[in-house]
Design a protein around this motif. Structure first.
Motif, PDB file in Angstrom:
ATOM      1  N   ILE A  37       0.876  -1.170   0.000  1.00 49.55           N
ATOM      2  CA  ILE A  37       0.000   0.000   0.000  1.00 49.55           C
ATOM      3  C   ILE A  37       0.910   1.217   0.000  1.00 49.55           C
ATOM      4  O   ILE A  37       1.675   1.422   0.941  1.00 49.55           O
ATOM      5  N   MET A  38       0.861   1.999  -1.065  1.00 50.46           N
ATOM      6  CA  MET A  38       1.715   3.180  -1.156  1.00 50.46           C
ATOM      7  C   MET A  38       1.100   4.310  -0.329  1.00 50.46           C
ATOM      8  O   MET A  38      -0.074   4.619  -0.457  1.00 50.46           O
ATOM      9  N   THR A  39       1.896   4.903   0.538  1.00 45.60           N
ATOM     10  CA  THR A  39       1.433   5.911   1.481  1.00 45.60           C
ATOM     11  C   THR A  39       1.470   7.301   0.856  1.00 45.60           C
ATOM     12  O   THR A  39       2.516   7.716   0.357  1.00 45.60           O
ATOM     13  N   PRO A  40       0.350   8.030   0.901  1.00 47.11           N
ATOM     14  CA  PRO A  40       0.342   9.405   0.378  1.00 47.11           C
ATOM     15  C   PRO A  40       1.300  10.297   1.171  1.00 47.11           C
ATOM     16  O   PRO A  40       1.501  10.112   2.373  1.00 47.11           O
ATOM     17  N   ARG A  41       1.872  11.284   0.497  1.00 45.10           N
ATOM     18  CA  ARG A  41       2.884  12.151   1.115  1.00 45.10           C
ATOM     19  C   ARG A  41       2.355  12.869   2.366  1.00 45.10           C
ATOM     20  O   ARG A  41       3.095  13.050   3.335  1.00 45.10           O
ATOM     21  N   LEU A  42       1.115  13.279   2.365  1.00 50.05           N
ATOM     22  CA  LEU A  42       0.543  13.946   3.537  1.00 50.05           C
ATOM     23  C   LEU A  42       0.624  13.036   4.765  1.00 50.05           C
ATOM     24  O   LEU A  42       0.999  13.478   5.852  1.00 50.05           O
ATOM     25  N   ILE A  43       0.299  11.770   4.579  1.00 49.58           N
ATOM     26  CA  ILE A  43       0.355  10.808   5.688  1.00 49.58           C
ATOM     27  C   ILE A  43       1.807  10.574   6.101  1.00 49.58           C
ATOM     28  O   ILE A  43       2.120  10.506   7.292  1.00 49.58           O
ATOM     29  N   VAL A  44       2.705  10.477   5.132  1.00 53.28           N
ATOM     30  CA  VAL A  44       4.133  10.305   5.431  1.00 53.28           C
ATOM     31  C   VAL A  44       4.603  11.435   6.340  1.00 53.28           C
ATOM     32  O   VAL A  44       5.240  11.197   7.370  1.00 53.28           O
ATOM     33  N   ARG A  45       4.274  12.655   5.962  1.00 54.13           N
ATOM     34  CA  ARG A  45       4.706  13.816   6.759  1.00 54.13           C
ATOM     35  C   ARG A  45       4.115  13.779   8.167  1.00 54.13           C
ATOM     36  O   ARG A  45       4.794  14.099   9.139  1.00 54.13           O
ATOM     37  N   GLU A  46       2.849  13.404   8.271  1.00 57.21           N
ATOM     38  CA  GLU A  46       2.217  13.330   9.595  1.00 57.21           C
ATOM     39  C   GLU A  46       2.887  12.271  10.469  1.00 57.21           C
ATOM     40  O   GLU A  46       3.107  12.497  11.659  1.00 57.21           O
ATOM     41  N   VAL A  47       3.210  11.127   9.884  1.00 64.94           N
ATOM     42  CA  VAL A  47       3.855  10.063  10.651  1.00 64.94           C
ATOM     43  C   VAL A  47       5.242  10.502  11.114  1.00 64.94           C
ATOM     44  O   VAL A  47       5.605  10.330  12.288  1.00 64.94           O
ATOM     45  N   LEU A  48       6.030  11.095  10.209  1.00 66.47           N
ATOM     46  CA  LEU A  48       7.372  11.546  10.592  1.00 66.47           C
ATOM     47  C   LEU A  48       7.308  12.662  11.634  1.00 66.47           C
ATOM     48  O   LEU A  48       8.102  12.673  12.580  1.00 66.47           O
ATOM     49  N   SER A  73       8.340   6.422  -0.536  1.00 66.64           N
ATOM     50  CA  SER A  73       7.595   7.582  -0.044  1.00 66.64           C
ATOM     51  C   SER A  73       8.158   8.101   1.276  1.00 66.64           C
ATOM     52  O   SER A  73       8.428   9.293   1.414  1.00 66.64           O
ATOM     53  N   PHE A  74       8.324   7.217   2.246  1.00 67.84           N
ATOM     54  CA  PHE A  74       8.871   7.639   3.541  1.00 67.84           C
ATOM     55  C   PHE A  74      10.336   8.040   3.398  1.00 67.84           C
ATOM     56  O   PHE A  74      10.769   9.057   3.934  1.00 67.84           O
ATOM     57  N   LEU A  75      11.087   7.235   2.686  1.00 68.36           N
ATOM     58  CA  LEU A  75      12.524   7.478   2.588  1.00 68.36           C
ATOM     59  C   LEU A  75      12.832   8.819   1.922  1.00 68.36           C
ATOM     60  O   LEU A  75      13.768   9.509   2.315  1.00 68.36           O
ATOM     61  N   SER A  76      12.037   9.213   0.956  1.00 69.51           N
ATOM     62  CA  SER A  76      12.249  10.503   0.290  1.00 69.51           C
ATOM     63  C   SER A  76      12.128  11.655   1.285  1.00 69.51           C
ATOM     64  O   SER A  76      12.980  12.546   1.336  1.00 69.51           O
ATOM     65  N   ASP A  77      11.085  11.638   2.091  1.00 67.77           N
ATOM     66  CA  ASP A  77      10.914  12.692   3.101  1.00 67.77           C
ATOM     67  C   ASP A  77      11.994  12.616   4.175  1.00 67.77           C
ATOM     68  O   ASP A  77      12.468  13.646   4.655  1.00 67.77           O
ATOM     69  N   ILE A  78      12.379  11.409   4.547  1.00 67.44           N
ATOM     70  CA  ILE A  78      13.455  11.224   5.529  1.00 67.44           C
ATOM     71  C   ILE A  78      14.732  11.879   5.017  1.00 67.44           C
ATOM     72  O   ILE A  78      15.398  12.631   5.740  1.00 67.44           O
ATOM     73  N   VAL A  79      15.077  11.604   3.770  1.00 64.68           N
ATOM     74  CA  VAL A  79      16.295  12.160   3.164  1.00 64.68           C
ATOM     75  C   VAL A  79      16.212  13.687   3.092  1.00 64.68           C
ATOM     76  O   VAL A  79      17.176  14.379   3.415  1.00 64.68           O
ATOM     77  N   VAL A 157      11.915   3.690  13.787  1.00 62.77           N
ATOM     78  CA  VAL A 157      11.462   2.720  12.791  1.00 62.77           C
ATOM     79  C   VAL A 157      10.114   3.243  12.335  1.00 62.77           C
ATOM     80  O   VAL A 157       9.177   3.339  13.137  1.00 62.77           O
ATOM     81  N   VAL A 158      10.037   3.644  11.075  1.00 68.78           N
ATOM     82  CA  VAL A 158       8.812   4.267  10.566  1.00 68.78           C
ATOM     83  C   VAL A 158       8.392   3.609   9.265  1.00 68.78           C
ATOM     84  O   VAL A 158       9.200   3.060   8.527  1.00 68.78           O
ATOM     85  N   GLY A 159       7.105   3.664   9.004  1.00 70.52           N
ATOM     86  CA  GLY A 159       6.562   3.142   7.757  1.00 70.52           C
ATOM     87  C   GLY A 159       5.065   3.044   7.865  1.00 70.52           C
ATOM     88  O   GLY A 159       4.451   3.479   8.836  1.00 70.52           O
ATOM     89  N   ASN A 160       4.489   2.442   6.842  1.00 68.17           N
ATOM     90  CA  ASN A 160       3.051   2.244   6.809  1.00 68.17           C
ATOM     91  C   ASN A 160       2.759   0.899   7.454  1.00 68.17           C
ATOM     92  O   ASN A 160       3.142  -0.133   6.931  1.00 68.17           O
ATOM     93  N   PRO A 161       2.085   0.934   8.612  1.00 67.33           N
ATOM     94  CA  PRO A 161       1.892  -0.329   9.362  1.00 67.33           C
ATOM     95  C   PRO A 161       1.028  -1.337   8.624  1.00 67.33           C
ATOM     96  O   PRO A 161       0.251  -1.074   7.827  1.00 67.33           O
TER      97      PRO A 161
END
Length: 161
Positions: A37-48, A73-79, A157-161
């Motif tokens: 399941i690919m996580t939308p960027r808005l959700i990625v930002r909220e999780v981080l 998706s997560f890794l891009s924002d992390i970087v 440790v982050v990601g889409n559960p």
């Protein structure tokens, strides 16, 4: 100081319009069987944000792992956050590259997703005008993160559960 450039290719990757994610009956079935399941960027930002992984909080000295990286998706924002912190501290790109290699890790059980993720991260680094666009290639691996045999620990440790 380097400025961020606009890259429409990143937008395409974030919308999952890359060839790996094109919907066909075969890929849709595979994605379902793997729980992709690919996580939308808005959700990625909220999780981080909720995890406290933000530039200016010392993330350049903290280890992070994304156990199901998908297309990145997560890794891009992390970087992006990691590099923003290093640049705000005046850390040169060569040293930032070493810090990224020591602190940012990802895995996915699907080798095709790992390759898509690597490409996404190379493009993210390119858009950030980063010198070493392949610096994380060795840290993004095709393996089952539940069977991960890494020594040590991670601060996040982050990601889409």
């Amino acid at each position: 100081m380097k400025k961020r450039v606009s890259c429409s290719i990143i937008s395409i990757m974030e919308k999952q319009e890359n060839p790996v994610m094109m919907a066909t009956p075969k890929t849709a079935e595979k994605q379902k069987s793997l729980g992709q399941i690919m996580t939308p960027r808005l959700i990625v930002r909220e999780v981080l944000d909720a995890a406290g992984y933000n530039a200016g909080t010392g993330i350049s000295s903290k280890k992070i792992f994304e156990p199901s990286c998908g297309n990145g998706s997560f890794l891009s924002d992390i970087v992006e956050r990691f590099i923003a912190e290093c640049r705000a501290k005046g850390i040169p790109d060569a040293e930032t590259s070493d810090l990224l290699k020591s602190n940012v890790f990802a895995a996915d059980c699907d080798p095709k997703m790992v390759e898509a993720c690597k490409e996404h991260i190379r493009l993210t680094l390119f858009c950030l005008l980063f010198d070493d666009v392949g610096c994380l290639d060795g840290n993004i691996v095709a393996e089952d993160s539940l069977a991960d045999s890494r020594d040590g620990f991670f601060d996040f440790v982050v990601g889409n559960p």
